[in-house]
Motif scaffolding. Structure first.
Motif, PDB file in Angstrom:
ATOM      1  N   ARG A 118       0.807  -1.213   0.000  1.00 27.64           N
ATOM      2  CA  ARG A 118       0.000   0.000   0.000  1.00 27.64           C
ATOM      3  C   ARG A 118       0.849   1.276   0.000  1.00 27.64           C
ATOM      4  N   LEU A 119       2.126   1.155   0.326  1.00 27.06           N
ATOM      5  CA  LEU A 119       3.012   2.323   0.341  1.00 27.06           C
ATOM      6  C   LEU A 119       3.412   2.648  -1.103  1.00 27.06           C
ATOM      7  N   HIS A 120       2.821   3.686  -1.659  1.00 25.16           N
ATOM      8  CA  HIS A 120       3.057   4.030  -3.055  1.00 25.16           C
ATOM      9  C   HIS A 120       4.412   4.694  -3.266  1.00 25.16           C
ATOM     10  N   ARG A 121       4.807   5.546  -2.349  1.00 21.75           N
ATOM     11  CA  ARG A 121       6.039   6.308  -2.562  1.00 21.75           C
ATOM     12  C   ARG A 121       6.707   6.593  -1.225  1.00 21.75           C
ATOM     13  N   SER A 122       8.015   6.354  -1.163  1.00 19.01           N
ATOM     14  CA  SER A 122       8.811   6.630   0.033  1.00 19.01           C
ATOM     15  C   SER A 122       9.983   7.508  -0.376  1.00 19.01           C
ATOM     16  N   VAL A 123      10.165   8.631   0.343  1.00 17.09           N
ATOM     17  CA  VAL A 123      11.176   9.615  -0.021  1.00 17.09           C
ATOM     18  C   VAL A 123      12.061   9.883   1.186  1.00 17.09           C
ATOM     19  N   ASP A 124      13.377   9.882   0.960  1.00 16.22           N
ATOM     20  CA  ASP A 124      14.332  10.312   1.979  1.00 16.22           C
ATOM     21  C   ASP A 124      14.622  11.789   1.751  1.00 16.22           C
ATOM     22  N   LEU A 125      14.293  12.602   2.731  1.00 17.47           N
ATOM     23  CA  LEU A 125      14.510  14.041   2.621  1.00 17.47           C
ATOM     24  C   LEU A 125      16.002  14.367   2.672  1.00 17.47           C
ATOM     25  N   PRO A 126      16.415  15.559   2.220  1.00 15.73           N
ATOM     26  CA  PRO A 126      17.842  15.917   2.236  1.00 15.73           C
ATOM     27  C   PRO A 126      18.473  15.743   3.606  1.00 15.73           C
ATOM     28  N   ILE A 127      19.713  15.273   3.612  1.00 19.08           N
ATOM     29  CA  ILE A 127      20.410  15.017   4.870  1.00 19.08           C
ATOM     30  C   ILE A 127      20.690  16.309   5.618  1.00 19.08           C
ATOM     31  N   SER A 128      21.045  17.359   4.913  1.00 17.03           N
ATOM     32  CA  SER A 128      21.372  18.634   5.549  1.00 17.03           C
ATOM     33  C   SER A 128      20.924  19.775   4.649  1.00 17.03           C
ATOM     34  N   LEU A 129      20.915  20.972   5.218  1.00 18.27           N
ATOM     35  CA  LEU A 129      20.540  22.167   4.480  1.00 18.27           C
ATOM     36  C   LEU A 129      21.786  22.903   4.006  1.00 18.27           C
ATOM     37  N   THR A 130      21.682  23.517   2.853  1.00 18.17           N
ATOM     38  CA  THR A 130      22.792  24.284   2.314  1.00 18.17           C
ATOM     39  C   THR A 130      22.853  25.664   2.964  1.00 18.17           C
ATOM     40  N   GLU A 131      23.941  26.381   2.681  1.00 20.58           N
ATOM     41  CA  GLU A 131      24.063  27.737   3.215  1.00 20.58           C
ATOM     42  C   GLU A 131      22.952  28.635   2.689  1.00 20.58           C
ATOM     43  N   THR A 132      22.574  28.455   1.428  1.00 21.39           N
ATOM     44  CA  THR A 132      21.475  29.243   0.859  1.00 21.39           C
ATOM     45  C   THR A 132      20.158  28.957   1.579  1.00 21.39           C
ATOM     46  N   ASP A 133      19.918  27.681   1.899  1.00 19.71           N
ATOM     47  CA  ASP A 133      18.703  27.324   2.646  1.00 19.71           C
ATOM     48  C   ASP A 133      18.698  27.987   4.012  1.00 19.71           C
ATOM     49  N   LEU A 134      19.835  27.940   4.695  1.00 18.73           N
ATOM     50  CA  LEU A 134      19.913  28.496   6.043  1.00 18.73           C
ATOM     51  C   LEU A 134      19.773  30.019   6.022  1.00 18.73           C
TER      52      LEU A 134
END
Length: 445
Positions: free
Chosen positions: A323-339
């Motif tokens: 039943r699990l259609h999609r599994s995603v691993d989110l980014p490990i860390s944020l970039t300097e631009t993200d921060l």
């Protein structure tokens, strides 16, 4: 038989006598009844409007949202006549003031009565003869404008990061495919804020957000979901009774359910010998009814699931995986631009050098986004105590309290004093003024 509601004047006051007061139990519309009402509405736009009214009725206090705690419950400027009323009262008051009517009790009560009729009356008279109920010219159109303003407000309060991009894409897919999806990510990378922002931007007619806790009982689990949806969650109700109301609401209207802190769906012990009841409920009740469900969990999810498969090997995990259609691993860390984007969101008055400092603090410290939040809050506190403005130097002092190895460097300029007679921070003249330091130059890593 003696009456249990009568007591002498000198008797001890019992707290439960006030339990039925609307001020204590919350004056909101029950979601399971509103969902049944929506079955009589053929226009999808009107169904969405009715479900949004129900979700707005669950908001109270108006300091923070009752479930999406990182956002305001009422994102618009408060009307002048607002005096702490419930969600429906405030929505009615906003409707009256935007129509340029006098905000006296009669107009407000008529507008609130009309909102309740919209949400509960299956005759659709409130839609067909709306001006008769409210004395407002074209109130439905005005209410749609209010809904648009409320749903648009959270967009500007979610920083543009890689976490937001990946999670919003998954949530959009989950909603469109009406399936079960899973997002797993590291701690403190903005998962909760991004999920809450997406849910608020879509409105109560499309999605509801729930943040789970570690409470092991089924009653507590269903009450957490029930409060987010807006169904009866009295302590007298059993877990099965609350679950029936939740299932009725979600299945009839196909409202998407976002379960944050999803690792608490799994048993939090290595010695379990029972089937995972919460996972079983999800796949057997919601997934079979084509209710879209998105689970947002931290990195404990994979470890707990591995331990569960080892401890309860007889359980049919193929049902879960199928039943699990999609599994995603989110980014490990944020970039300097993200921060930098996060820092700009949390401290909009900060200059370029201060944003660079805050991004560098987050890169250096394991708290990531939480580090920026703590530094900004502490810097504002220190600036207020000194009677000065929030700036680069106070951010240095704040981070020095968090990380003892950091040595602040002050610029030789005087403080921008806000209140006369306040003390000034010592700023050695020998220190060089820092214009726009690079993250690597701020710390001796």
């Amino acid at each position: 038989m003696s009456s249990t509601r009568a007591a002498s004047d000198n008797s001890v006051i019992r707290q439960e006598r006030f339990a039925s007061s609307p001020d204590l139990r919350g004056d909101f519309l029950l979601a399971n009844l509103v969902a049944k009402r929506c079955a009589t509405i053929t226009d999808p736009a009107r169904r969405r409007l009715v479900l949004w009214i129900q979700e707005m009725s669950t908001r109270f206090g108006f300091e923070t949202h009752p479930t999406c705690s990182q956002f305001d419950a009422w994102p618009l400027p408060f009307p002048k006549a607002y005096k702490g009323e419930s969600g429906l009262d405030l929505l009615a008051l906003e409707l009256v003031e935007r129509s340029n009517l006098e905000p006296h009790f009669g107009n407000r009560d008529a507008a609130k009565h009309w909102l309740i009729q919209l949400a509960l009356d299956p005759s659709n008279a409130a839609f067909d003869f709306s001006q008769k109920f409210t004395k407002i010219e074209r109130p439905e159109k005005l209410l749609n404008f209010i809904m648009g303003d409320v749903l648009a407000a959270p967009y500007s309060k979610v920083a543009e990061t890689c976490t937001k991009a990946a999670l919003w894409d998954l949530l959009d897919y989950c909603r469109e495919s009406r399936s079960l999806c899973l997002a797993v990510g590291q701690y403190r990378i903005g998962k909760s804020r991004s999920a809450q922002g997406w849910a608020l931007c879509r409105g109560g007619g499309e999605a509801r957000y729930v943040s789970l806790t570690s409470s092991p009982t089924q009653e507590a689990f269903f009450r957490q979901i029930g409060r987010s949806i807006g169904v009866a969650t009295s302590l007298n109700l059993k877990a099965g009774e609350i679950a029936e109301r939740i299932t009725s609401t979600l299945a009839e209207r196909r409202i998407m359910l976002i379960l944050d802190e999803g690792q608490f769906l799994l048993p939090q012990t290595l010695r379990t010998k029972q089937a995972p009841a919460r996972i079983t409920w999800l796949i057997s009740t919601l997934c079979n009814a084509r209710v879209p469900v998105c689970i947002v969990a931290n990195q404990d999810w994979h470890r707990l699931l591995t331990c569960l498969k080892r401890a309860v090997s007889w359980f049919g995990f193929e049902q879960w995986e199928g039943r699990l259609h999609r599994s995603v691993d989110l980014p490990i860390s944020l970039t300097e631009t993200d921060l930098r984007s996060v820092a700009q969101q949390l401290a909009p008055e900060a200059d370029k050098a201060t944003l660079t400092l805050l991004a560098a603090c987050a890169l250096r410290h394991s708290g990531h986004i939480a580090t920026i939040e703590h530094v900004v809050e502490l810097a504002r506190h220190l600036a207020k105590a000194q009677g000065a403005s929030f700036d680069f130097d106070f951010c240095q002092l704040a981070y020095a309290e968090i990380d003892k190895s950091f040595q602040p460097r002050f610029a030789p300029k005087p403080l921008r004093i806000v209140r006369s007679g306040s003390a000034a921070l010592p700023r050695p003249d020998s220190e060089r003024k820092v214009q726009d330091p690079a993250p690597g130059a701020l710390f001796a890593l």
